[in-house]
Motif scaffolding. Structure first.
Motif: not given
Length: 473
Positions: A145-154, A179-182, A186-190, A216-218
């Motif tokens: 979740g952390l890595y994909y969060y970085n990637m979707v912003q990049l 939207a689907d990436t997020y 969210v699912a991973d972090l929850k 990270v979820l916040g």
């Protein structure tokens, strides 16, 4: 020809299997096959160590500084080693799809995903006790979740890979929408939040906790504009009694300062020997030409005057964060601003590297407090951070309200000086929708298109069905 059996440039590699109790104690296991190695808890602990070891690459100074700071108004570079043109292009928002560093970052993320996904695949059928299985899954989903969060912003929407895939299968995985990436993040972090222990109960130092996943979820919820959900998870961190601010800002930094009560998630380094995963930040961020404070300086993440001037008069965080220069071999002072936080002037050296001991905090409690003000609109949390620094609270007579007249501007300023050079600034501006406005006003050639990196040209050459980001066709 399917050159390198390209899988969206995911680069399927065997897991770098590692032993010992802590992920920083790396010891390769010879002849281990990633597809059949995992059988016992001991096997999985080796694999888990290898997954955490991907942090050394993802948060390596050149990688994380390139997009977390270099693309912001906080840092710059001069004459540096390696692919200089590619680094300058990242700084100047003139990157092309053929930029070799951006392709390198893409590869490193997807190599890390393979390691993480392989553990998630294998543990489902390992027959281990359910509590252990759920915790391991939670740790891996935190990292993913952390890595994909970085990637979707990049990159925006990216190819989502949530299991180990063959080369042929990978060719069928197209880019998901943002939207689907997020939604996957969210699912991973929850899942991680529901299955990870509190910080005081993690199985080993450096492992992910519930508080880390919630933090990270916040941030993810705030990126999605969902302040209500962000408040819920961040208040859970706040009320958990697991974290607190250190008494002074300067006490956060030092080669022997590790895993304090302010640390929410921290990358573990062990200096002193070239065979250890020693800390690379001090060498990388020292000036290239110094030859005195370090044997060799990387010259990246050099501090801009704009950041230096952001600090209020008397704010001790400026001097704790930024060096003004150094004395050369002849005793002459060379004026150049560079980061101080990861300073380790007594570290032994090997070749051109200082074998520094400093850990790196990916998440810390001050970040949580500032995120809470962002989520709730209540300055009390931000004022705790300002109180630690000894500067006037927002809303009081001494606060520089003429310059930061709204809570949003005050918070933007506070995050910049509190978290300076820790790879937050660019992500913060993007999350709050201020990236283009702030940076274009300071001369950056940024627009609505180039705030994303291009999809690497090599990826599209390998699979022409992968679409390119706007502005790079």
């Amino acid at each position: 020809m399917k050159n390198f059996k390209n899988i969206l440039a995911l680069t399927l590699v065997c897991v770098m299997a590692c032993s010992c109790k802590k992920f920083l104690d790396l010891s390769p296991v010879s002849n281990a096959n990633a597809n059949n190695f995992y059988k016992t808890k001991a096997d999985f602990e080796v694999a888990i160590n290898s997954a955490y070891a991907t942090l050394y690459t993802i948060y390596a100074p050149e990688e994380a500084a390139s997009y977390g700071e270099l693309r912001s108004d906080d840092a710059t570079i001069g004459s540096v080693a390696g692919a200089q043109a590619d680094k300058w292009a990242i700084r100047d928002y003139t990157v092309s799809a053929s930029n070799t560093l951006i392709y390198q970052y893409w590869q490193e993320y997807y190599k890390s995903m393979f390691t993480i996904n392989n553990i998630l695949d294998q543990i489902q059928t390992a027959g281990l006790d359910p509590a252990y299985t759920a915790r391991v899954q939670g740790e891996m989903m935190f990292l993913r979740g952390l890595y994909y969060y970085n990637m979707v912003q990049l990159w925006g929407g990216i190819p989502l890979v949530t299991k180990v895939v063959s080369a042929d299968e990978a060719y069928k995985i197209m880019r998901s929408s943002e939207a689907d990436t997020y939604k996957q993040i969210v699912a991973d972090l929850k899942f991680a939040v529901a299955n990870l222990p509190l910080a005081n109960a993690v199985p080993a130092v450096g492992r992910a906790s519930k508080g880390a996943a919630e933090t990270v979820l916040g941030k993810v919820y705030l990126s999605l504009g969902d302040k209500t959900s962000a408040t819920t998870v961040l208040m859970d961190v706040y009320n958990s009694n697991q974290y607190g601010l250190l008494t002074s800002y300067a006490s956060l930094w030092g080669a022997t300062v590790k895993n304090t009560k302010e640390s929410v998630f921290e990358i573990q380094y062990l200096g002193g020997s070239a065979s250890n995963p020693y800390s690379p930040y001090w060498t990388a961020f020292a000036p290239v030409t110094n030859g005195v404070i370090t044997k060799y300086g990387g010259g990246i993440n050099q501090v801009t005057d704009d950041l230096y001037n952001e600090y209020e008069s008397g704010d001790p965080r400026r001097d704790a964060s930024i060096e003004l220069g150094y004395n050369d071999a002849k005793g002459n002072f060379v004026a150049i601003k560079f980061p101080k936080k990861w300073e380790d002037r007594t570290a032994p050296s090997s070749g051109t590297q200082e074998l520094s001991n400093n850990n790196f905090m990916v998440l810390r409690y001050a970040d949580v407090l500032l995120l809470l003000t962002e989520a709730t609109g209540d300055p009390q949390y931000m004022n705790q951070v300002r109180g630690r620094a000894g500067v006037p609270a927002y809303g009081t007579a001494g606060y520089p309200s003429a310059k930061y007249g709204t809570l949003a501007l005050a918070l933007e300023h506070e995050r910049r000086v509190e978290l300076a050079l820790e790879f937050h600034r660019w992500f913060d501006l993007k999350r709050t929708g201020r990236l283009v406005t702030v940076l274009s006003a300071k001369g950056k050639a940024i627009n609505q298109n180039n705030q994303f990196f291009p999809i690497p040209q090599y990826v599209i050459t390998q699979n022409s069905a992968i679409t390119q980001n706007n502005g790079y066709n």
